[in-house]
Structures are given as C-alpha cells and as structure tokens.
Design an enzyme around this catalytic site. Structure first.
Site: not given
Ligand code: GLN
Length: 487
Positions: A80, A155, A179
């Site tokens: 990532k 994400s 994410s």
């Molecule tokens: N969807 C969640 C957010 O927008 C989690 C994102 C993540 O785990 N990086 O914060």
C-alpha cells in the site's frame, strides 16, 4: 495446473525451493498478468519491475549456490502506498506527496526483504487512507474485478484488487477503521487486521495513530498466517509495539472448531444491513455450528456509538498528523508562492489535499479546539473506554465474535462519494475493532448477485491464533474463496 501468477505464497515458495520454477519465472508471470489487466483495474500507483527482476535473480543465485533462502523467496508482494519504501515513490495517493521518495524502509519492508520477498509495486488507496472505496485517490479509482463499475472497497482497495486479479501473490494493507477488511470483503480475499501493537508501524505515513495497524492481505488464510508470522514482532522504533515472543501463526491452522463459543452481537445486524448480506453471514455462522462450534446471540450496546466515536477520534488525530505538510520542508508547493507564510501554507494545502482530506482536517481541528474539546474529543475517548470494556466482558464468555465485515455489497463508483455520511456508514461493523485494539479478519462468505460478501471474525487481544483457526476451518469447509472473478 494453475499458472505461476495464480499460485499462493506457500505454493510459490515450494515451487522455487523444489527447483520446479525459478524466482525470475514466478515474478515475470505476475508482471505479465499485471500488464494484461492493470489498465482496467488500476491497482497500482507505481510498479517496480526492474528492481523486482533484479531481486528475483538474486534469489535464484542464492538457490543455485546452495545457500538458504527466506520464507518469502520469489513471492511477489504489493505494498500500500502509505508505507515507506526506500528510493521508491510513496504518495499516499495524494497530490501532496506525489513526488515523495522516502530515504528509508518501513520496518515491515525490512522484514519482507529479510525473507527474500519481492517488492513489485505500490498500490492505490484512498488519499491518506481516508475512505472506504478508493475513490478519493489522486490517481483515480481502482475498479472491483467482480464488477468493473463497482468500488473495490477502501482504503486499501488497490492491495485487495491486485490479489483478486492475481496481479500479486501477497499484499500489505493498513487498517485504521476497516481499510484491510473492507476491501478484502469486497474483493473476496482474506485480510487481517492484527492486535494493536503486534506489527510495527515504523515507516507508515500516519493517519490516526491510536487506531491503525499494518496487516496482511492474501489469497487464503494460510498465506495470511504465514505473512503475519513474518510481519509481527517487537520493534523498538515503534513506541506502541508490543513485546511478544515470536510465534508461527501457521501452526494454529487446525481444521477444527469443536467447542468454539461464538458471540453474535445484534448490533452487527443493524438497520443499514442488507438482507442479502445478513442471509450469507447467518449461513456462515450455521456452517461453523455444523462444524462443532456453538453460538449465542448477544448485545454489545456501546457498538451503537462506535461510528461517531471513531470519526471524532480519527479526524482529530488526522488534523494533528497532517499539519506537517506545509509544502516547505517537503510536499506539494504551489507554483506562485507569494505572500506571507500563512498564505503560502494555506495555498499549498488547499491544492495539495483533496476534498475529503480537507474536510477531515477541518472537522478534526474543530473537535480539538477550546470549547469543543470536552464536548467532542474527550467524550469520544470516554466512550472508547466503554466500548473496550464491552468487548472485554464479551470475550470472557466467547472465543470469537462473528458478524458481517460490510453491511452491504460493493456499491457503484460515484454512488456515495458526494454523500460523505453515507460513505462513513459503511464502516459501521469494522471500526469497533480499531477502537478496542482487537484483531479481526475478513474471510470470503459467498456472493449476492455475483458480488462478494465477507464474514468478519474478531478475537480478544493477541488471540490471532483462535481467529485464524476459525477462519481456516471455515475456508477449508466452504469453496467461496476458490472462486475467481471473470476478469
Ligand atoms: N473508512 C474509514 C475511514 O475513512 C477507515 C479508513 C482506514 O481504515 N484507513 O476513516
């Protein structure tokens, strides 16, 4: 016979050490696959083909010289783009960092290299990991291989999509509020968020430190356990690192859940949960029951508050973490940087960050400011403690907690992006694990109208062993994980 890019990490390693394929052939097969499908999927921000080929040749040399090789020998690994890689562009999918080349490797990257894993590229993500759909990336959205007009989740959407399409054998994701698990569920792969502190975050570009963890994403549970074995362990460079003794997580993969006590909190099946997802997940729970586990419906009342609590904590930490991007020391800088410091700072940040990142910085700053701190931030911290206690009580009674990973199947690209609250709602089942620091895994649990559904299994702190055993047993007795997208 599966083709080389279709192999798991375990199979790739076997092939290489048995001299049935060279590391070079394995890596080349993955790149061939990437070149075939990547235009349609957009899993990657950066590919490191040249470096990967050189690395693979080194592994082959070791083998021909009779030297021992690491557990990830010749395995193609995608990372990532929030994780720092020495001399390789690391953008966080943001215009702000579009030219950022870190001078050092994150601890997890060092561990991969030590085991002869091959870094093949950096994957697309929501900008600064803020989102659940990979649509906020500066480099355009990633597509879901199970339905090209749909989001892959986020994400870590690029990391999940590249595993589902065989554009990588293993991938690293990060999970602040879901994410890793969300895209794993939406792409029908396995994704594991470790206990807070189990995997070093040294070299991870911070979004919300008190919540996030780096974790493995893979084609099956075995690979996930294998990868976790390599990633986990104490690191003095991360002040939140837990000092545990090394553990081989593949050793807990027994095909047996006899005597397992499962808790099923009703809050995980709230109003926003689709009937189709609910059906699949109950099917999964009954499967575990058939295999010897028992389940009990239960209630963790504080889960109702988890989403609001999460977003206050996450945005507050983000507003503080992202203050460092001033465009002066590093990061995007506007061309016409005229005016005083504050003007230039504001201009750089306005152009360097996308709309969602700016929204969160503003809301987080608001929640932390005098007069609102007690009302929002402090209150959220207190509720966070209650959520943790609720889980502690639950885990006195249950070995694992099971529910859906996502409340509904993958949605269309563009469907929710204009409505941030609707998007935040999709995290309702994942954020509590981060608030409580608990490990959680998403495993394939079927399909609805051709779109994947993931089942979430949670366990108590550092009980990855129980969680993996249950996930493995489920996987061995179902065939959802074996299905491949048509693409
Ligand atoms: N969807 C969640 C957010 O927008 C989690 C994102 C993540 O785990 N990086 O914060």
């Amino acid at each position: 016979m599966p083709k080389l890019h279709e192999l798991t990490a375990q199979e790739t390693y076997q092939k290489i050490v048995n001299n049935e394929a060279s590391a070079l052939e394995c890596v080349q097969a993955v790149f061939e696959r990437i070149h075939k499908v990547e235009d349609n999927i957009n899993s990657y921000v950066t590919l490191t083909e040249k470096e990967a080929i050189a690395q693979a040749k080194k592994v082959d040399n070791k083998i021909s010289e009779g030297k021992p090789v690491g557990k990830l020998a010749g395995v193609s690994i995608a990372v990532k783009d929030a994780i720092c890689t020495k001399d390789i562009l690391t953008t966080c999918s943001s215009r702000m960092l579009k030219n950022f080349v870190p001078p050092y490797d994150a601890e997890v990257i060092k561990r991969i290299k030590k085991e002869d894993g091959i870094l093949i590229g950096k994957t697309n993500m929501d900008e600064f990991a803020m989102g659940s759909s990979t649509e906020t990336s500066y480099f355009g959205p990633t597509h879901n291989p199970w339905g090209m007009s749909r989001v892959p989740g986020g994400s870590s959407g690029g990391s999940a999509a590249c595993i589902a399409t065989d554009e990588a054998i293993l991938a690293l994701g990060t999970d602040t509020g879901g994410s890793i698990r969300c895209p794993a569920s939406y792409c029908s792969i396995v994704g594991l968020k470790p206990t807070y502190g189990l995997v070093s975050r040294y070299g991870l570009i911070a979004y919300a430190n008190s919540l996030e963890q780096i974790g493995p994403m893979a084609k099956n549970v075995y690979d996930c356990a294998l990868f976790l074995t390599i990633l986990a362990g104490h690191d003095s460079k991360d002040a939140t690192s837990v000092n545990t003794s090394p553990k081989d997580y593949t050793e807990c993969l027994k095909n047996n859940v006899e005597g397992f006590k499962i808790g099923v909190p009703k809050e995980f099946f709230g109003g926003g949960t689709s009937k189709a997802v609910e059906r699949q997940i109950w099917g999964g729970i009954h499967k575990l029951e058939e295999l010897g586990a028992t389940y009990e419906e239960t209630s963790l009342p504080t889960l109702e508050e988890s989403l609001a609590t999460y977003y206050i904590v996450a945005m507050s930490e983000a507003s503080s973490n992202l203050a460092r991007y001033d465009g002066l020391r590093y990061g995007y800088r506007v061309e016409k940087d005229e005016g005083d410091w504050a003007t230039v700072y504001a201009q750089d940040r306005k152009e360097g960050f996308g709309a969602e990142v700016r929204r969160r910085i503003i809301l987080g700053t608001y929640a932390l400011s005098t007069g609102y701190y007690n009302k929002y931030y402090l209150k959220a911290l207190k509720i966070r403690t209650l959520i943790r206690k609720d889980f502690e009580e639950a885990f006195k009674k249950f070995d694992i907690i099971v529910g859906p990973t996502m409340p509904f199947p993958p949605f269309k690209i563009g469907e929710k992006i204009e409505d941030p609250l609707a998007l935040y709602m999709s995290d309702v089942d994942t954020v509590s694990a981060n608030l409580a620091g608990l490990p959680a895994i998403s495993v394939p649990c079927g399909f609805t109208e051709g779109l994947p559904v993931g089942m979430q299994i949670m366990a108590s702190h550092l009980r990855e062993d129980l969680m993996l055993q249950a996930a493995y047993t489920f996987e061995q007795n179902t065939d959802y994980g074996n299905k491949k997208p048509a693409h």
